[in-house]
Design an enzyme around this catalytic site. Structure first.
Site, PDB file in Angstrom:
ATOM      1  N   PHE A 152      22.714 -40.926 -18.550  1.00 40.45           N
ATOM      2  CA  PHE A 152      22.171 -42.335 -18.588  1.00 40.45           C
ATOM      3  C   PHE A 152      23.012 -43.506 -17.824  1.00 40.45           C
ATOM      4  O   PHE A 152      22.994 -44.558 -17.835  1.00 40.45           O
ATOM      5  CB  PHE A 152      22.260 -43.082 -20.065  1.00 40.45           C
ATOM      6  CG  PHE A 152      21.653 -41.933 -21.042  1.00 40.45           C
ATOM      7  CD1 PHE A 152      20.134 -42.101 -21.203  1.00 40.45           C
ATOM      8  CD2 PHE A 152      22.177 -41.332 -21.893  1.00 40.45           C
ATOM      9  CE1 PHE A 152      19.471 -41.271 -22.243  1.00 40.45           C
ATOM     10  CE2 PHE A 152      21.763 -40.450 -22.755  1.00 40.45           C
ATOM     11  CZ  PHE A 152      20.141 -40.605 -22.754  1.00 40.45           C
ATOM     12  N   GLU A 155      23.104 -46.247 -10.860  1.00 45.36           N
ATOM     13  CA  GLU A 155      23.731 -46.397  -9.615  1.00 45.36           C
ATOM     14  C   GLU A 155      24.317 -47.699  -9.463  1.00 45.36           C
ATOM     15  O   GLU A 155      23.752 -48.796 -10.083  1.00 45.36           O
ATOM     16  CB  GLU A 155      22.509 -46.281  -8.382  1.00 45.36           C
ATOM     17  CG  GLU A 155      22.028 -44.886  -8.306  1.00 45.36           C
ATOM     18  CD  GLU A 155      21.138 -44.638  -7.325  1.00 45.36           C
ATOM     19  OE1 GLU A 155      21.227 -45.308  -6.318  1.00 45.36           O
ATOM     20  OE2 GLU A 155      20.211 -43.529  -7.345  1.00 45.36           O
ATOM     21  N   LYS A 222      15.617 -38.952 -22.905  1.00 45.26           N
ATOM     22  CA  LYS A 222      15.932 -39.597 -21.325  1.00 45.26           C
ATOM     23  C   LYS A 222      14.718 -40.149 -20.926  1.00 45.26           C
ATOM     24  O   LYS A 222      14.822 -41.478 -20.321  1.00 45.26           O
ATOM     25  CB  LYS A 222      16.402 -38.356 -20.659  1.00 45.26           C
ATOM     26  CG  LYS A 222      16.364 -38.509 -19.002  1.00 45.26           C
ATOM     27  CD  LYS A 222      17.597 -39.630 -18.749  1.00 45.26           C
ATOM     28  CE  LYS A 222      17.381 -39.904 -17.290  1.00 45.26           C
ATOM     29  NZ  LYS A 222      18.475 -40.609 -16.741  1.00 45.26           N
ATOM     30  N   GLY A 275      12.404 -50.059  -9.055  1.00 46.70           N
ATOM     31  CA  GLY A 275      12.222 -49.149  -8.162  1.00 46.70           C
ATOM     32  C   GLY A 275      13.346 -48.339  -8.260  1.00 46.70           C
ATOM     33  O   GLY A 275      13.909 -48.057  -9.362  1.00 46.70           O
ATOM     34  N   CYS A 278      14.789 -43.282 -10.009  1.00 38.96           N
ATOM     35  CA  CYS A 278      14.852 -42.695 -11.315  1.00 38.96           C
ATOM     36  C   CYS A 278      13.353 -43.311 -12.076  1.00 38.96           C
ATOM     37  O   CYS A 278      12.606 -42.692 -12.371  1.00 38.96           O
ATOM     38  CB  CYS A 278      15.897 -43.304 -12.402  1.00 38.96           C
ATOM     39  SG  CYS A 278      17.368 -42.352 -11.645  1.00 38.96           S
TER      40      CYS A 278
HETATM   41  C1  UGA Z   1      18.198 -46.272 -14.461  1.00 43.39           C
HETATM   42  C2  UGA Z   1      18.594 -46.371 -15.907  1.00 43.39           C
HETATM   43  O1  UGA Z   1      19.065 -47.762 -16.124  1.00 43.39           O
HETATM   44  C3  UGA Z   1      19.863 -45.401 -16.256  1.00 43.39           C
HETATM   45  O2  UGA Z   1      20.116 -45.445 -17.641  1.00 43.39           O
HETATM   46  C4  UGA Z   1      19.447 -43.836 -15.838  1.00 43.39           C
HETATM   47  O3  UGA Z   1      20.575 -43.059 -16.176  1.00 43.39           O
HETATM   48  C5  UGA Z   1      19.102 -44.077 -14.459  1.00 43.39           C
HETATM   49  O4  UGA Z   1      17.973 -44.745 -14.268  1.00 43.39           O
HETATM   50  C6  UGA Z   1      18.535 -42.433 -14.340  1.00 43.39           C
HETATM   51  O5  UGA Z   1      17.656 -41.898 -14.663  1.00 43.39           O
HETATM   52  O6  UGA Z   1      19.310 -41.728 -13.524  1.00 43.39           O
HETATM   53  P1  UGA Z   1      19.036 -47.053 -11.998  1.00 43.39           P
HETATM   54  O7  UGA Z   1      17.828 -46.494 -11.547  1.00 43.39           O
HETATM   55  O8  UGA Z   1      20.332 -46.837 -11.282  1.00 43.39           O
HETATM   56  O9  UGA Z   1      19.416 -46.643 -13.477  1.00 43.39           O
HETATM   57  O10 UGA Z   1      18.949 -48.660 -11.953  1.00 43.39           O
HETATM   58  P2  UGA Z   1      18.550 -49.914 -13.041  1.00 43.39           P
HETATM   59  O11 UGA Z   1      19.804 -50.683 -12.856  1.00 43.39           O
HETATM   60  O12 UGA Z   1      18.117 -49.218 -14.399  1.00 43.39           O
HETATM   61  O13 UGA Z   1      17.427 -50.566 -11.969  1.00 43.39           O
HETATM   62  C7  UGA Z   1      16.230 -50.060 -11.804  1.00 43.39           C
HETATM   63  C8  UGA Z   1      15.148 -51.074 -11.267  1.00 43.39           C
HETATM   64  O14 UGA Z   1      14.879 -52.065 -12.207  1.00 43.39           O
HETATM   65  C9  UGA Z   1      15.977 -51.798 -10.118  1.00 43.39           C
HETATM   66  O15 UGA Z   1      15.011 -51.877  -8.908  1.00 43.39           O
HETATM   67  C10 UGA Z   1      16.098 -52.931 -10.538  1.00 43.39           C
HETATM   68  O16 UGA Z   1      16.026 -54.100  -9.494  1.00 43.39           O
HETATM   69  C11 UGA Z   1      14.971 -53.436 -11.631  1.00 43.39           C
HETATM   70  N1  UGA Z   1      15.385 -54.388 -12.666  1.00 43.39           N
HETATM   71  C12 UGA Z   1      16.386 -54.137 -13.484  1.00 43.39           C
HETATM   72  C13 UGA Z   1      14.512 -55.521 -12.621  1.00 43.39           C
HETATM   73  O17 UGA Z   1      13.632 -55.808 -11.806  1.00 43.39           O
HETATM   74  N2  UGA Z   1      14.712 -56.265 -13.784  1.00 43.39           N
HETATM   75  C14 UGA Z   1      15.724 -56.281 -14.682  1.00 43.39           C
HETATM   76  O18 UGA Z   1      15.977 -57.010 -15.640  1.00 43.39           O
HETATM   77  C15 UGA Z   1      16.614 -54.928 -14.626  1.00 43.39           C
END
Ligand code: UGA
Length: 450
Positions: A152, A155, A222, A275, A278
């Protein structure tokens, strides 16, 4: 404990390095020779804050190899599979690397060996059972258990998420296998390791849950988690559009909602959408799983649709203010899919660059660390110009788009920005700038639902 990790990508490296940091001896298997030689020199080739620091600290307990090392494998109590499962054209997860990893591991295991193989790669529900059936018959003289152990980590925060997780989920058929996973993670479960200096926030949180399920449930945990986070963002983005219509402020709404502990404040930041490597892949794969099993999962489909629509809305907003985009010059600030990473895979910012160029705009784009990766996806041309220096990207543009909320953008000298742009017009796709300050400086500011 001796551990072999198959796969030196984000997940494999972070898992392997963190497990060695907390005291285990880890062999990381990475097929790519160039990557392997870089790793041996301590160069991770990925941008992940703090990971290189942990690698240096635990270097004596880590070995790297480009194929499964028979001796190390047979001496390993735990074998972690962390290879990629990229999306196929139909949205399903491609398990080619996973099968190859299993074949290699199984063919190298000596008879009578006792080990647990943990699948950390994100795999569709039923994969663990399928692999146990396929390879189990080849392992009758071995005592090998297959468990599902999803990751979980985010990045940019991968080290923190691995050392200070909310939960560790183990999907297993056998109590001994669960015991071995509990032992492997015990320094993390008890937080008995030395806190790395660079981690300052969030260390007071509760100790992690250790959740034991069946392999199928663990696999679904997951996907269901990632899809839920994606739909939480899509929900607030749709509320943001409603805020614009009714004249409310989405940030106040998110705060008012998020302080309800049942809802929670995180992942309620409205903007140009989600985006990365994941959420898009995992929502598609979950939809494919639901289709195969005759289940509708309409809520995840809606989240995907909203995520697409929000970009349309954003571009239309730019068009309705600037007029026809043909020949207009637009600064795009931020290309990675979120801050603290150089990853541009399925980045909403890159998608916007594409949509703007299709409408005839000339894009001047910048990013603190993702330019190199961006160039590989959209090569530099007379329509897309990449600038290292943010002020060069801003020179003479008709409007500025904030597409990734890098903290650098709020620290810009906006007096200077105001002097070098052609029009003082900012579209803040991540709601990360101070609207009042900018309006005070004479900018027209447009956020998302703000
Ligand atoms: C995500 C999950 O948060 C992790 O728990 C999971 O392990 C991981 O995928 C995976 O499957 O390996 P990640 O893709 O690194 O992690 O990024 P996030 O921080 O979750 O952000 C994902 C997207 O959502 C980004 O584009 C971010 O800008 C966007 N986001 C996030 C929003 O637009 N608003 C928010 O409030 C939060």
């Amino acid at each position: 404990m001796n551990i072999t990790v198959i796969g030196g990508g984000y997940v494999g490296l972070t898992t392997g390095i963190c497990l060695s940091y907390v005291g285990h001896d880890v062999n990381i298997v990475e097929k790519d020779l160039a990557k392997l030689s870089a790793l041996e020199l301590g160069n991770l080739l990925i941008y992940e804050p703090g990971l290189d620091n942990l690698l240096q600290k635990s270097r004596s307990r880590i070995t790297f190899s480009n194929k499964v090392n028979r001796n190390l494998l047979n001496g390993s109590e735990l074998i972690v599979i962390a290879v990629g499962t990229p999306p196929k054209d139909d949205g399903d997860a491609d398990l080619t690397f996973l099968h190859a990893a299993f074949e290699e591991v199984i063919s190298c295991l000596d008879e009578d060996v006792q080990a647990v193989v943990a699948i950390k790669s994100t795999v569709p529900v039923g994969t663990n059972d399928m692999l146990a059936e396929k390879f189990g018959s080849m392992l009758l003289s071995h005592r090998v258990q297959f468990v599902s152990n999803p990751e979980f980590l985010r990045e940019g925060h991968a080290v923190y998420d691995t050392l200070y997780p909310d939960r560790i989920v183990v999907g297993a058929r056998d109590r001994d296998a669960v015991g071995l996973l509990r032992e492997a993670y015990s320094p993390i479960l008890q937080r008995s390791f030395v806190k790395p200096d660079f981690i300052t926030d969030g260390i007071e949180k509760d100790l992690p849950y250790f959740i034991v399920t069946t392999p199928k449930s663990a696999e679904l945990v997951k996907y269901a988690s990632n899809a839920f986070l994606a739909l939480k963002i899509s929900y607030i983005n749709e509320i943001a559009l409603l805020c614009e219509k009714v004249g409310a402020n989405v940030e106040d709404v998110a705060l008012g909602m998020g302080t309800d502990s049942r809802i929670g404040r995180s992942f309620l930041n409205a903007g140009i959408g989600w985006g990365g490597s994941c959420f898009p892949k995992d929502t598609s794969a979950l939809i494919r799983t639901s289709e195969k099993h005759g289940s509708e999962l309409s809520i995840v489909r809606a989240a995907v649709k909203v995520n697409d629509n929000i970009k349309d809305y954003f571009v239309k907003n730019v068009e309705s203010t600037l007029g026809d985009l043909q020949g207009k010059s637009v600064a795009v600030l931020g290309l990675s899919f979120k801050p603290d990473t150089d990853d541009v895979r399925d980045s909403p910012a890159m998608e916007l660059v594409d949509r703007l160029v299709k409408k005839g705009a000339i894009v001047k784009a910048t990013d603190p660390i993702a330019l190199e990766n961006a160039r590989k996806v959209v090569p530099e041309s007379d329509k897309v110009i990449y600038e290292e220096d943010v002020y060069k990207a801003l020179e003479g543009v008709d409007c500025v788009l904030i597409t990734t909320e890098w903290p650098q953008w709020s620290k810009l000298d906006f007096d200077r920005v105001g002097r070098i742009v052609r029009q003082k017009l900012i579209f803040d796709g991540r709601n990360c700038l101070d609207k009042e300050v900018l309006e005070g400086l004479g900018f027209i500011y447009k956020g998302v639902g703000r």
